[in-house]
Write a protein that holds these residues in place. Structure first.
Motif, mmCIF file in Angstrom:
data_model
loop_
_atom_site.group_PDB
_atom_site.id
_atom_site.type_symbol
_atom_site.label_atom_id
_atom_site.label_comp_id
_atom_site.label_asym_id
_atom_site.label_seq_id
_atom_site.Cartn_x
_atom_site.Cartn_y
_atom_site.Cartn_z
ATOM 1 N N LEU A 99 0.324 -0.565 -0.091
ATOM 2 C CA LEU A 99 0.501 -0.135 0.405
ATOM 3 C C LEU A 99 1.123 1.087 0.261
ATOM 4 O O LEU A 99 0.694 2.065 -0.745
ATOM 5 C CB LEU A 99 -1.124 0.024 1.080
ATOM 6 C CG LEU A 99 -1.536 -1.054 1.231
ATOM 7 C CD1 LEU A 99 -2.706 -1.101 2.184
ATOM 8 C CD2 LEU A 99 -3.265 -1.821 -0.265
ATOM 9 N N PHE A 100 1.659 1.305 0.828
ATOM 10 C CA PHE A 100 2.666 2.854 1.204
ATOM 11 C C PHE A 100 3.137 3.114 -0.353
ATOM 12 O O PHE A 100 3.265 3.937 -0.928
ATOM 13 C CB PHE A 100 3.345 2.954 1.929
ATOM 14 C CG PHE A 100 4.675 3.977 2.487
ATOM 15 C CD1 PHE A 100 3.668 4.530 2.157
ATOM 16 C CD2 PHE A 100 5.532 3.519 1.833
ATOM 17 C CE1 PHE A 100 4.270 6.119 2.927
ATOM 18 C CE2 PHE A 100 6.560 4.888 2.158
ATOM 19 C CZ PHE A 100 5.867 6.284 2.300
ATOM 20 N N PRO A 101 4.347 1.975 -1.285
ATOM 21 C CA PRO A 101 4.627 2.042 -2.305
ATOM 22 C C PRO A 101 3.849 2.742 -3.157
ATOM 23 O O PRO A 101 3.994 3.622 -3.759
ATOM 24 C CB PRO A 101 5.328 0.906 -2.560
ATOM 25 C CG PRO A 101 5.829 0.439 -0.804
ATOM 26 C CD PRO A 101 4.330 1.098 -0.663
ATOM 27 N N LEU A 102 2.534 1.794 -3.179
ATOM 28 C CA LEU A 102 2.487 2.823 -4.306
ATOM 29 C C LEU A 102 1.187 3.880 -4.358
ATOM 30 O O LEU A 102 1.318 4.842 -5.425
ATOM 31 C CB LEU A 102 0.406 1.941 -4.790
ATOM 32 C CG LEU A 102 -0.868 1.611 -4.921
ATOM 33 C CD1 LEU A 102 -0.257 1.815 -7.249
ATOM 34 C CD2 LEU A 102 -1.318 0.803 -5.114
ATOM 35 N N GLU A 104 2.379 5.956 -1.733
ATOM 36 C CA GLU A 104 3.261 7.698 -2.059
ATOM 37 C C GLU A 104 3.897 7.497 -3.446
ATOM 38 O O GLU A 104 3.916 9.377 -3.584
ATOM 39 C CB GLU A 104 4.529 6.923 -1.425
ATOM 40 C CG GLU A 104 5.238 7.425 -0.744
ATOM 41 C CD GLU A 104 5.209 8.772 0.011
ATOM 42 O OE1 GLU A 104 3.345 8.656 0.673
ATOM 43 O OE2 GLU A 104 5.731 9.536 1.036
ATOM 44 N N HIS A 105 4.467 7.249 -3.657
ATOM 45 C CA HIS A 105 5.123 7.328 -5.719
ATOM 46 C C HIS A 105 3.759 7.440 -6.634
ATOM 47 O O HIS A 105 4.346 8.341 -7.513
ATOM 48 C CB HIS A 105 5.737 6.016 -5.937
ATOM 49 C CG HIS A 105 6.536 5.630 -4.867
ATOM 50 N ND1 HIS A 105 7.228 6.469 -4.570
ATOM 51 C CD2 HIS A 105 7.284 4.973 -3.991
ATOM 52 C CE1 HIS A 105 8.563 6.411 -3.597
ATOM 53 N NE2 HIS A 105 7.918 5.350 -3.526
ATOM 54 N N GLY A 106 2.796 7.033 -5.985
ATOM 55 C CA GLY A 106 1.552 6.632 -7.923
ATOM 56 C C GLY A 106 0.962 8.088 -7.363
ATOM 57 O O GLY A 106 -0.033 8.703 -8.232
ATOM 58 N N LEU A 107 0.539 8.550 -5.723
ATOM 59 C CA LEU A 107 -0.087 9.606 -6.058
ATOM 60 C C LEU A 107 -0.315 11.256 -4.515
ATOM 61 O O LEU A 107 0.111 12.282 -5.108
ATOM 62 C CB LEU A 107 -1.854 9.408 -5.475
ATOM 63 C CG LEU A 107 -2.810 10.085 -4.836
ATOM 64 C CD1 LEU A 107 -3.267 10.868 -6.426
ATOM 65 C CD2 LEU A 107 -3.616 9.206 -4.188
ATOM 66 N N VAL A 108 0.838 10.460 -3.825
ATOM 67 C CA VAL A 108 0.776 11.503 -2.594
ATOM 68 C C VAL A 108 2.192 11.778 -3.073
ATOM 69 O O VAL A 108 2.207 13.721 -2.973
ATOM 70 C CB VAL A 108 1.470 11.078 -1.436
ATOM 71 C CG1 VAL A 108 1.276 12.341 0.221
ATOM 72 C CG2 VAL A 108 0.048 10.483 -0.697
ATOM 73 N N MET A 109 3.212 11.750 -2.862
ATOM 74 C CA MET A 109 4.413 12.814 -3.809
ATOM 75 C C MET A 109 4.013 13.679 -4.894
ATOM 76 O O MET A 109 4.275 14.708 -4.603
ATOM 77 C CB MET A 109 5.267 11.858 -3.816
ATOM 78 C CG MET A 109 6.719 11.259 -2.716
ATOM 79 S SD MET A 109 6.079 12.198 -1.333
ATOM 80 C CE MET A 109 7.918 13.256 -1.962
ATOM 81 N N PRO A 110 3.654 12.690 -5.911
ATOM 82 C CA PRO A 110 3.211 13.971 -6.801
ATOM 83 C C PRO A 110 2.364 15.096 -6.598
ATOM 84 O O PRO A 110 2.920 16.802 -6.505
ATOM 85 C CB PRO A 110 1.968 13.438 -7.708
ATOM 86 C CG PRO A 110 2.371 11.513 -8.204
ATOM 87 C CD PRO A 110 3.221 11.882 -6.273
ATOM 88 N N ALA A 127 -2.394 9.315 -13.738
ATOM 89 C CA ALA A 127 -3.403 8.514 -13.747
ATOM 90 C C ALA A 127 -3.497 6.323 -14.122
ATOM 91 O O ALA A 127 -4.146 6.507 -14.039
ATOM 92 C CB ALA A 127 -3.119 9.218 -15.580
ATOM 93 N N ARG A 128 -1.626 6.695 -14.252
ATOM 94 C CA ARG A 128 -1.124 4.999 -14.404
ATOM 95 C C ARG A 128 -1.448 4.493 -12.947
ATOM 96 O O ARG A 128 -1.543 3.314 -14.096
ATOM 97 C CB ARG A 128 0.493 5.116 -14.347
ATOM 98 C CG ARG A 128 0.652 5.491 -16.019
ATOM 99 C CD ARG A 128 2.468 5.155 -16.625
ATOM 100 N NE ARG A 128 2.985 5.630 -14.808
ATOM 101 C CZ ARG A 128 3.734 6.405 -15.159
ATOM 102 N NH1 ARG A 128 3.332 7.088 -16.597
ATOM 103 N NH2 ARG A 128 4.778 7.250 -13.888
ATOM 104 N N ASN A 129 -1.731 5.404 -12.235
ATOM 105 C CA ASN A 129 -1.866 4.559 -10.835
ATOM 106 C C ASN A 129 -2.725 3.928 -10.451
ATOM 107 O O ASN A 129 -2.826 3.204 -9.592
ATOM 108 C CB ASN A 129 -0.288 5.318 -9.798
ATOM 109 C CG ASN A 129 1.175 4.774 -10.034
ATOM 110 O OD1 ASN A 129 1.289 3.147 -9.546
ATOM 111 N ND2 ASN A 129 1.703 5.716 -10.576
#
Ligand SMILES: N[C@@H](CCC(=O)N[C@@H](CS)C(=O)NCC(=O)O)C(=O)O
Length: 206
Positions: A99-102, A104-110, A127-129
């Motif tokens: 969960l965290f990697p998905l 974090e990198h797919g939504l939160v960090m952007p 959009a990809r994630n």
């Protein structure tokens, strides 16, 4: 000097997990702002947090949280029952590994890079994630609806999942996704009332 010295960014999922556990254990704690991968960061893989407590230097949040709870809180955030313990460990592992990697990198960090570093929002990456993020939220919702999943009392699993999901909820896409998950949404709202969660709110939560 505080009982627990947490080295990491002031806004960080894993730093907040340690703050919540410290609060639950009645330990005063302070965050010493330290960037991941900086020269000041003593984590061998560059991650945050690193924690000083009782003359020890600890890293890896699950090890830190278990130490604080076992040594200073009578293990109140962990069940004694092996079956419940296996469930709690499974959910922490799911949160850390998937969960965290998905999220974090797919939504939160952007959004963090957009809001705090002034970078253009990486819409393509989001959009990809988003399909996988939506699928994961739906999975969590179904698991709670089916058998309560990790929600049998307030444990380390609740702390992990709440803090991770709260970061997601603070993005517009995440808030919209969670709003569609009736059971997950209710659990988040309920868990948000826990005093240790209230006491460790991020500035961005208002
Ligand atoms: N396995 C580590 C993970 C901690 C982690 O991923 N922290 C994030 C911040 S919340 C981090 O260090 N990010 C920087 C990076 O991955 O380079 C732990 O449990 O402490």
């Amino acid at each position: 000097m505080a009982d627990v010295r947490i080295f990491g960014p002031v806004i960080s999922t894993y730093v907040r997990i340690v703050e919540v556990v410290s609060h639950e254990a009645g330990l005063d704690h302070e965050v010493i702002p330290t960037a991941a991968h900086s020269d000041q960061n003593r984590h061998p893989f560059g991650k945050v947090p690193v924690v000083e407590v009782d003359g020890l230097e600890l890293y890896e949040t699950v090890s830190i949280a278990r130490y604080l709870d076992n040594r200073h809180n009578g293990g109140a955030l962990q069940s004694n029952d092996p079956v419940m313990q296996a469930g709690m460990d499974r959910w922490i592992s799911v949160a850390d590994s998937y969960l965290f990697p998905l999220f974090e990198h797919g939504l939160v960090m952007p959004f963090v890079m957009h809001r705090y570093a002034g970078q253009p929002l990486d819409e393509d990456r989001i959009a990809r994630n988003l399909p996988n993020i939506a699928k994961s939220l739906e999975f969590l919702d179904l698991e709670i609806a089916k058998d309560g999943a990790w929600t049998g009392g307030f444990t380390l699993a609740d702390i992990w999942l709440y803090v991770i999901l709260r970061g997601v909820e603070l993005t517009p896409h995440g808030a919209a996704g969670i709003a569609q998950c009736e059971h997950l949404k209710a659990w988040i709202a309920f868990t948000a009332m826990q005093p240790s969660i209230q006491a460790t709110r991020w500035e961005s939560e208002g």
